[in-house]
Design an enzyme around this catalytic site. Sequence first.
Site, short mmCIF file in Angstrom:
data_model
loop_
_atom_site.label_atom_id
_atom_site.label_comp_id
_atom_site.label_asym_id
_atom_site.label_seq_id
_atom_site.Cartn_x
_atom_site.Cartn_y
_atom_site.Cartn_z
N THR A 15 0.81 -1.22 0.00
CA THR A 15 0.00 0.00 0.00
C THR A 15 0.84 1.27 0.00
O THR A 15 0.48 2.26 -0.61
CB THR A 15 -0.94 0.00 1.24
OG1 THR A 15 -1.70 -1.21 1.23
CG2 THR A 15 -1.89 1.18 1.22
N SER A 61 1.04 -10.69 0.40
CA SER A 61 0.47 -12.03 0.57
C SER A 61 1.15 -13.04 -0.34
O SER A 61 1.08 -14.25 -0.11
CB SER A 61 -1.03 -12.03 0.28
OG SER A 61 -1.70 -11.16 1.18
N ASP A 92 0.90 -7.06 5.65
CA ASP A 92 0.35 -8.36 6.03
C ASP A 92 1.42 -9.39 6.41
O ASP A 92 1.25 -10.16 7.35
CB ASP A 92 -0.53 -8.93 4.91
CG ASP A 92 -1.88 -8.24 4.84
OD1 ASP A 92 -2.19 -7.45 5.76
OD2 ASP A 92 -2.62 -8.46 3.88
N THR A 278 4.16 -20.64 22.07
CA THR A 278 2.83 -20.36 22.61
C THR A 278 1.92 -19.66 21.60
O THR A 278 2.38 -18.87 20.79
CB THR A 278 2.92 -19.49 23.90
OG1 THR A 278 1.59 -19.16 24.34
CG2 THR A 278 3.69 -18.20 23.68
N CYS A 280 -0.26 -17.57 22.58
CA CYS A 280 -0.51 -16.24 23.14
C CYS A 280 0.35 -15.20 22.42
O CYS A 280 1.48 -15.47 22.02
CB CYS A 280 -0.17 -16.21 24.63
SG CYS A 280 -1.14 -17.39 25.60
#
Length: 342
Positions: A15, A61, A92, A278, A280
């Site tokens: 972008t 992507s 991304d 993890t 998280c």
Amino acid sequence: MKKKTKILLIYTGGTIGMVKDYKTGVLKSFDFKKLLTHIPELAQLACSIKSVSFRKPIDSSNMNITHWVRIASIIEKQYDRYDGFVVLHGSDTMSYSSSALSFMLEHLSKPVVFTGSQLPIGDLRTDAKENLITSIQIAALQQRTKPVITEVCLYFEYKLYRANRTTKINAEHFEAFASLNYPALAESGVHLKVNQENLLRRKGRKPLFVQKQMDNRVAILKLFPGINKEIVRSIFSATNLKAVILETYGAGNATTEDWFLKEVGQAIRNGIYIVNVTQCSGGSVIMGQYETSEALQKMQVINGKDITTEAAITKLMYLLGSGVSSKSFKSIFETSLRGEMT
């Protein structure tokens, strides 16, 4: 007269390199040779700026190893001519690409700053101008004629992060990235404040070496309640698979069902490296803290500690491509190579 710092912009796509055709509303890539036309403020920076673009800019992507090698090769070829590099990249997969480059660029002694934007450069409310201007300013920072930053970083929305500590957390806000396990390297406000104590200190004086062999025979397996044996087995039995990132719960915990532990054990016996990371966003794997991670520890699953999934997968590709022996693979992965883990 003080010599001007030389900065090379590398535009890969995304972008940040787009402008809007106000007649049609369509976004199109702009010519970086006319950068000052779009951002006249760059003329105020005390540095010389040149640019190079991918012949065919790509959406992030579509990023892959070939593109990482292309970025690294541009830096390698121009390394002695420039004092710093700014890589313009779609947001991304920016954390993946910048993490990969942090491993590929061995003995780096100059700044490589990745940046991008959520809105195109020609948009009225764009974040592209600030991100680009400050990234160039950071890449040009010198102290006693030496670069202040000597690592691969990511700059977005007023903060400079160590690239291999970042993850994209928001698709809509300008504050798109976070580094939850490591503090910011610099912050941009009224003044540009560099947190010197957080910077990676270069050891030795070896010349830049670019590791271009990256092995993508890797996979990510995210655990979830109800995951079944067939899915797990299909991933572990994939042809030519070399390594798997196992995204576990909390501090590295996984189901203790017999079938799961047998599948993991068999994969390890088959020579597949398994890394415990993890799910998280922040925090660390602490294997053996709970009974639900004790079995993985006993099986010699690699401890990912507080590494991000993005850094873990690219570190695997890098180590596999480097030909690290199976005997030392676990200990090398568990060692911080570019400040990617605490």
